[in-house]
Design a protein around this motif. Structure first.
Motif, short mmCIF file in Angstrom:
data_model
loop_
_atom_site.label_atom_id
_atom_site.label_comp_id
_atom_site.label_asym_id
_atom_site.label_seq_id
_atom_site.Cartn_x
_atom_site.Cartn_y
_atom_site.Cartn_z
N LEU A 21 -12.42 -34.88 14.11
CA LEU A 21 -13.74 -35.43 14.46
C LEU A 21 -14.85 -34.57 13.88
O LEU A 21 -15.80 -35.08 13.29
CB LEU A 21 -13.89 -35.55 15.98
N ASN A 22 -14.75 -33.26 14.03
CA ASN A 22 -15.78 -32.36 13.49
C ASN A 22 -15.90 -32.49 11.98
O ASN A 22 -17.01 -32.52 11.44
CB ASN A 22 -15.47 -30.90 13.85
N ARG A 23 -14.77 -32.54 11.30
CA ARG A 23 -14.80 -32.60 9.84
C ARG A 23 -15.35 -33.93 9.33
O ARG A 23 -16.13 -33.96 8.38
CB ARG A 23 -13.42 -32.31 9.26
N ILE A 24 -14.99 -35.03 9.99
CA ILE A 24 -15.50 -36.33 9.56
C ILE A 24 -16.99 -36.45 9.86
O ILE A 24 -17.77 -36.89 9.03
CB ILE A 24 -14.69 -37.48 10.17
N SER A 25 -17.42 -36.01 11.05
CA SER A 25 -18.85 -36.09 11.36
C SER A 25 -19.66 -35.18 10.44
O SER A 25 -20.80 -35.51 10.08
CB SER A 25 -19.12 -35.77 12.83
N ALA A 26 -19.08 -34.07 10.01
CA ALA A 26 -19.78 -33.16 9.07
C ALA A 26 -20.02 -33.83 7.73
O ALA A 26 -21.03 -33.55 7.07
CB ALA A 26 -18.98 -31.87 8.89
N ARG A 31 -24.98 -35.26 4.54
CA ARG A 31 -25.78 -36.22 3.78
C ARG A 31 -26.96 -36.77 4.60
O ARG A 31 -27.61 -37.72 4.20
CB ARG A 31 -24.89 -37.36 3.30
N HIS A 32 -27.18 -36.20 5.78
CA HIS A 32 -28.26 -36.60 6.68
C HIS A 32 -28.17 -38.09 7.05
O HIS A 32 -29.16 -38.80 7.06
CB HIS A 32 -29.63 -36.28 6.07
N GLY A 67 -14.79 -41.72 -0.16
CA GLY A 67 -14.05 -40.79 -1.00
C GLY A 67 -13.89 -39.43 -0.35
O GLY A 67 -12.80 -38.84 -0.38
N GLN A 68 -14.95 -38.94 0.28
CA GLN A 68 -14.90 -37.65 0.97
C GLN A 68 -13.99 -37.71 2.20
O GLN A 68 -13.23 -36.78 2.46
CB GLN A 68 -16.30 -37.21 1.39
N ILE A 69 -14.06 -38.80 2.94
CA ILE A 69 -13.23 -38.96 4.13
C ILE A 69 -11.75 -38.96 3.74
O ILE A 69 -10.93 -38.32 4.38
CB ILE A 69 -13.61 -40.25 4.91
#
Length: 176
Positions: A21-26, A31-32, A67-69
């Protein structure tokens, strides 16, 4: 067209691991981009979780985000969908003073007209449940606000796609 902001429903199939969760929300935070709602649950695939995230952004941005996810180790596959490609709902609960239910005929009409459901009633309060589109929930909130809402809670979006999701076939191919 690709540079116009719109709402996207992001579906992410993952292993259920601590810290994801932390990594995905980051990814969104860097990207604001504000997450409008987030929901996670079991999926149609055993031992695989499905996340449903609602965000407002451009198509160019959402493609980069996906792509990042997908670079996260626990992520099996991520998809994005437009409003027209999904069937979705939200749910909410309202807690309101009980005397209003019996003394205000207008409250009874609001409940009936909105297709809300009374979950429980006691001497102090009653609880309403409403499922539907965000606009329906917002309308009921505005109507009940005039009488005083003791508590309110809304779920994140839950959604399924109108077209078939190929995730089950993809996982079967990986496991064979």
């Amino acid at each position: 067209m690709e540079n116009k902001e719109q709402l996207y429903t992001v579906s992410i199939y993952t292993e259920n691991n601590i810290g994801l969760l932390n990594r995905i929300s980051a990814i969104f935070q860097r990207r604001h981009i504000n997450i409008e709602s987030i929901n996670t649950s079991a999926s149609e695939i055993e031992d695989v979780s499905r996340w449903t995230i609602l965000v407002k952004m451009t198509e160019v941005q959402i493609k980069k985000i996906i792509g990042q996810i997908e670079k996260q180790v626990e992520v099996i596959k991520a998809f994005y969908h437009t409003e027209d490609e999904t069937i979705y709902q939200e749910s909410c609960l309202f807690k309101i003073k009980s005397d209003l239910l019996f003394e205000e005929r207008q409250i009874q009409n609001i409940i009936k007209d909105s297709n809300a459901r009374i979950v429980t009633v006691n001497k102090e309060y009653f609880v309403l449940e409403k499922s539907g589109r965000r606009s329906e929930v917002d309308l009921l909130y505005r109507e009940l606000s005039a009488f005083g809402i003791l508590q309110f809670n809304r779920s994140g979006r839950i959604a399924v796609t109108k077209d078939a999701m190929e995730i089950t076939k993809m996982l079967a191919a990986l496991n064979s």
